[in-house]
Scaffold this motif. Structure first.
Motif, mmCIF file in Angstrom:
data_model
loop_
_atom_site.group_PDB
_atom_site.id
_atom_site.type_symbol
_atom_site.label_atom_id
_atom_site.label_comp_id
_atom_site.label_asym_id
_atom_site.label_seq_id
_atom_site.Cartn_x
_atom_site.Cartn_y
_atom_site.Cartn_z
ATOM 1 N N ALA A 36 0.022 38.875 -2.962
ATOM 2 C CA ALA A 36 0.128 37.110 -4.234
ATOM 3 C C ALA A 36 0.860 36.685 -3.309
ATOM 4 O O ALA A 36 2.182 37.512 -2.796
ATOM 5 N N ILE A 37 0.966 35.095 -3.463
ATOM 6 C CA ILE A 37 1.973 34.545 -2.849
ATOM 7 C C ILE A 37 2.205 32.921 -3.422
ATOM 8 O O ILE A 37 1.654 33.064 -4.225
ATOM 9 N N ALA A 38 3.978 32.588 -3.754
ATOM 10 C CA ALA A 38 4.413 31.225 -4.456
ATOM 11 C C ALA A 38 4.549 30.683 -4.017
ATOM 12 O O ALA A 38 4.786 30.890 -2.681
ATOM 13 N N TRP A 39 3.972 28.797 -3.941
ATOM 14 C CA TRP A 39 3.808 28.559 -2.955
ATOM 15 C C TRP A 39 5.163 27.420 -3.715
ATOM 16 O O TRP A 39 4.868 27.235 -5.261
ATOM 17 N N ARG A 40 5.893 26.712 -3.065
ATOM 18 C CA ARG A 40 7.444 25.921 -3.075
ATOM 19 C C ARG A 40 7.394 24.777 -2.500
ATOM 20 O O ARG A 40 7.179 24.826 -1.509
ATOM 21 N N LEU A 41 7.221 23.840 -3.370
ATOM 22 C CA LEU A 41 7.256 22.266 -2.878
ATOM 23 C C LEU A 41 8.260 21.676 -3.064
ATOM 24 O O LEU A 41 8.955 21.744 -3.963
ATOM 25 N N VAL A 42 9.063 21.776 -1.648
ATOM 26 C CA VAL A 42 10.565 21.053 -2.058
ATOM 27 C C VAL A 42 10.953 19.578 -2.506
ATOM 28 O O VAL A 42 10.037 18.964 -2.319
ATOM 29 N N GLY A 43 11.478 19.915 -3.647
ATOM 30 C CA GLY A 43 11.657 18.654 -3.838
ATOM 31 C C GLY A 43 12.149 17.355 -3.745
ATOM 32 O O GLY A 43 13.594 17.761 -2.412
ATOM 33 N N GLU A 44 12.207 15.571 -3.789
ATOM 34 C CA GLU A 44 12.476 14.624 -2.705
ATOM 35 C C GLU A 44 13.476 14.756 -3.989
ATOM 36 O O GLU A 44 13.309 13.965 -4.863
ATOM 37 N N GLY A 45 14.414 13.569 -2.908
ATOM 38 C CA GLY A 45 15.221 12.610 -3.449
ATOM 39 C C GLY A 45 16.178 13.517 -4.615
ATOM 40 O O GLY A 45 16.436 12.295 -6.337
ATOM 41 N N GLY A 46 16.744 14.809 -5.101
ATOM 42 C CA GLY A 46 16.999 15.326 -5.968
ATOM 43 C C GLY A 46 16.210 15.561 -7.736
ATOM 44 O O GLY A 46 16.634 16.271 -8.458
ATOM 45 N N GLU A 47 14.613 15.525 -7.329
ATOM 46 C CA GLU A 47 13.552 15.726 -8.209
ATOM 47 C C GLU A 47 13.820 17.761 -7.834
ATOM 48 O O GLU A 47 14.158 18.019 -6.954
ATOM 49 N N PRO A 48 13.699 17.917 -8.479
ATOM 50 C CA PRO A 48 13.241 19.479 -8.832
ATOM 51 C C PRO A 48 11.978 19.666 -8.068
ATOM 52 O O PRO A 48 11.250 19.309 -7.444
ATOM 53 N N ASP A 49 12.766 20.953 -7.449
ATOM 54 C CA ASP A 49 11.652 21.572 -7.014
ATOM 55 C C ASP A 49 9.658 22.006 -7.173
ATOM 56 O O ASP A 49 10.165 22.404 -8.991
ATOM 57 N N ASP A 50 9.150 22.457 -7.200
ATOM 58 C CA ASP A 50 7.789 22.736 -8.170
ATOM 59 C C ASP A 50 7.731 24.089 -7.502
ATOM 60 O O ASP A 50 7.199 23.869 -5.960
#
Ligand code: ZN
Ligand code: FE
Length: 247
Positions: free
Chosen positions: A124-138
């Protein structure tokens, strides 16, 4: 700008459509089956670029073969240890369990990181999209972390699940967590049985929308009995109790 849209699949699965409205590029997370994601892509005239698999279970990868089709340029990413178990896999991400790893993939300008989160399955792997401009990560958690719950321990130990859940919930409180199944109402009934005096659990159950994804790190720290387990032993006890729970 990247948009994220849940795509209900099968009985209670979520696939996710990620889209760059500027270019028409789209990506999928965990396509359980082909038809609902294909319809969602067609509705926005999207061009499929890549697929992220959180783990090898059929209800997360069952649509990949048909969606990739004959087109040779759609990449399929999974953890390196799921080699041979994810159809059409092209990216074998060697993430480990203690630090987020840069995959080198970028989706609509957002960097994609991976973290190995064994417990439900060994790859199992978690995928993380780094937020831009102060938005939270997903973060896409698959069947490891659900809203107010966690996956069954099919190929992992309580210690692995404990470590994986703690890693996911040490991210900032506003981090959005997008999970694999709509189990939240049943999970909250179990959470209420475990912690009858937890007001956050009762309040969350009272105000539950029909679609509960995404959750946040803050909500999981307040209401998820597996995240809130103080030790591996407590997590193991709660997981066994949940396997038997009929609430
Ligand atoms: Zn699964
Ligand atoms: Fe699943």
């Amino acid at each position: 700008m990247l948009t994220i849209e849940p795509v209900p699949c099968l009985r209670d699965n979520y696939a996710y459509l990620l889209r760059d409205p500027g270019t028409g590029d789209v990506w999928l997370v965990d396509p359980s089956e082909a038809d609902p994601p294909a319809r969602a892509i067609a509705a926005v005239s999207g061009r499929l670029r890549g697929i992220l698999a959180t783990h090898h279970h059929h209800d997360h990868v069952g649509g990949i073969d048909e969606l990739v089709g004959d087109g040779g340029d759609v990449w399929v990413a999974g953890h390196a240890s799921d080699r041979g178990r994810i159809p059409r896999q092209t990216e074998f991400v060697e993430a480990n369990t203690d630090a987020w790893q840069d995959t080198g993939l970028v989706l609509a300008g957002r960097r994609l990181l991976g973290l190995h989160i064994p417990g439900h399955t060994r790859g199992a792997i978690a995928w993380r999209l780094v937020g831009e401009g102060g938005e939270p990560d997903d973060v896409f958690t698959g069947d490891t972390l659900f809203a107010a719950g966690c996956g069954r321990l099919f190929e992992g130990t309580p210690a692995q699940m404990h470590m994986s859940l703690q890693q996911l919930t040490t991210l900032p409180p506003s981090t959005r967590l997008w999970f694999g199944h709509e189990y939240t109402a049943a999970n909250l009934r179990f959470a209420a049985a475990v912690e009858p005096d937890n007001r956050a659990v009762a309040e969350r159950a009272d105000a539950l929308p029909g679609r509960t994804t995404p959750t946040t790190v803050a909500d999981e720290r307040a209401t998820n009995p597996f995240v809130r387990a103080d030790s591996v032993e407590e997590l193991a006890t709660r997981r066994r109790a949940k396997d038997e729970f009929r609430g």
